[in-house]
Design an enzyme around this catalytic site. Sequence first.
Site, PDB file in Angstrom:
ATOM      1  N   HIS A 121       0.911  -1.175  -0.021  1.00  0.00           N
ATOM      2  CA  HIS A 121       0.111  -0.014   0.035  1.00  0.00           C
ATOM      3  C   HIS A 121       0.912   1.186  -0.010  1.00  0.00           C
ATOM      4  O   HIS A 121       0.331   2.497   0.010  1.00  0.00           O
ATOM      5  CB  HIS A 121      -0.916  -0.065   1.295  1.00  0.00           C
ATOM      6  N   CYS A 182       7.469  20.753 -11.858  1.00  0.00           N
ATOM      7  CA  CYS A 182       6.320  21.030 -13.067  1.00  0.00           C
ATOM      8  C   CYS A 182       5.007  21.771 -12.563  1.00  0.00           C
ATOM      9  O   CYS A 182       4.183  22.244 -13.124  1.00  0.00           O
ATOM     10  CB  CYS A 182       5.878  19.802 -13.632  1.00  0.00           C
ATOM     11  N   SER A 220      -3.742  -8.582  10.801  1.00  0.00           N
ATOM     12  CA  SER A 220      -4.476  -8.167   9.886  1.00  0.00           C
ATOM     13  C   SER A 220      -5.859  -9.031   9.993  1.00  0.00           C
ATOM     14  O   SER A 220      -5.775 -10.041  10.032  1.00  0.00           O
ATOM     15  CB  SER A 220      -3.686  -8.365   8.392  1.00  0.00           C
ATOM     16  N   SER A 221      -6.847  -8.145   9.756  1.00  0.00           N
ATOM     17  CA  SER A 221      -8.067  -9.016   9.596  1.00  0.00           C
ATOM     18  C   SER A 221      -8.600  -9.341   8.449  1.00  0.00           C
ATOM     19  O   SER A 221      -9.694  -9.915   7.963  1.00  0.00           O
ATOM     20  CB  SER A 221      -9.173  -7.889  10.191  1.00  0.00           C
ATOM     21  N   ASN A 245      -3.767 -12.574  15.244  1.00  0.00           N
ATOM     22  CA  ASN A 245      -4.401 -11.579  15.292  1.00  0.00           C
ATOM     23  C   ASN A 245      -5.570 -11.519  16.353  1.00  0.00           C
ATOM     24  O   ASN A 245      -6.059 -12.536  17.035  1.00  0.00           O
ATOM     25  CB  ASN A 245      -5.347 -11.273  14.076  1.00  0.00           C
ATOM     26  N   ARG A 246      -5.805 -10.192  17.154  1.00  0.00           N
ATOM     27  CA  ARG A 246      -6.635 -10.211  18.083  1.00  0.00           C
ATOM     28  C   ARG A 246      -8.095  -9.927  17.500  1.00  0.00           C
ATOM     29  O   ARG A 246      -8.193  -9.012  16.655  1.00  0.00           O
ATOM     30  CB  ARG A 246      -6.416  -8.779  18.999  1.00  0.00           C
ATOM     31  N   GLY A 247      -9.025 -10.923  17.720  1.00  0.00           N
ATOM     32  CA  GLY A 247     -10.199 -10.700  17.098  1.00  0.00           C
ATOM     33  C   GLY A 247     -10.300 -11.724  15.826  1.00  0.00           C
ATOM     34  O   GLY A 247      -9.185 -12.216  15.412  1.00  0.00           O
TER      35      GLY A 247
END
Length: 276
Positions: A121, A182, A220-221, A245-247
Amino acid sequence: MQTQNGSNDIDRAAELLNGKLISVLTGAGISTDSGIPDYRGEGAAVRNPMTFQQFQSAADYRKRYWAGSHLGWKRFAASAPNDGHAALAEFERRGLSNGVITQNVDGLHLRAGSTRVVDVHGSIDRARCLRCGQYYARTPLAQRISELNPWLEESESHTLNPDGDAEVHDVDSFVIPDCTVCGGVLKPDVVFFGEFVPTRKFQLASSLVDQSDALIVAGSSLVVNSGIRLIERALRKHIPMIIINRGTTKADRRADVKIDGGASIVLCDLLDRLSD
């Protein structure tokens, strides 16, 4: 696939990973211990980030984005890598991992010492002109913004968002920096909502998964499409997949082991066990 919980999960994960070359996919959850908030974790605020189409459409949108991004950048730049970032750098140094694919834009993996990092990203520490393609380092660009907008430095504290900006409401007088080559529009070199991950970046990320014998997903979810596409690639190879991952995540049922816990502490524990 089985989903595991508790300390035995790490034992099972270590068994599956032992002797294998590991690729790693990370998300915002690995940077929470560095003081950077998560997008979708427990307690995360609901957000409507600016889209690329909005950014392109009007100077008012760009004023709001650059004002918030400037304040957020200062806090991002002051953040330090945590034990999870350091553990992954050590994974690479010891030959346990062939690299890190990160959905984060904070640059903390590189600062922790990882050398093979694919930032799918982008990275908030650079900007690019949308007209001529000239790149700019963020630190001197931030100095230029401060000189153009000294009042912004004196504004009250603002909430930092995971994508490297902050909420700023009064931006009418904000002066937007332009390209010194530019005169074109500058944009942080990150993937906005409404943009596609650059083809070359995704190819590099895919090659890490293709060349590995196992995959760790940390923090990462897996809501973002780029992450799911890499998961599908690993599943087609039939290699072990460990999710930390938490959750819940979108791939929990497809993981060989799901560890519900913080990325930093679990990665450090795994590093100890794989190095024994």
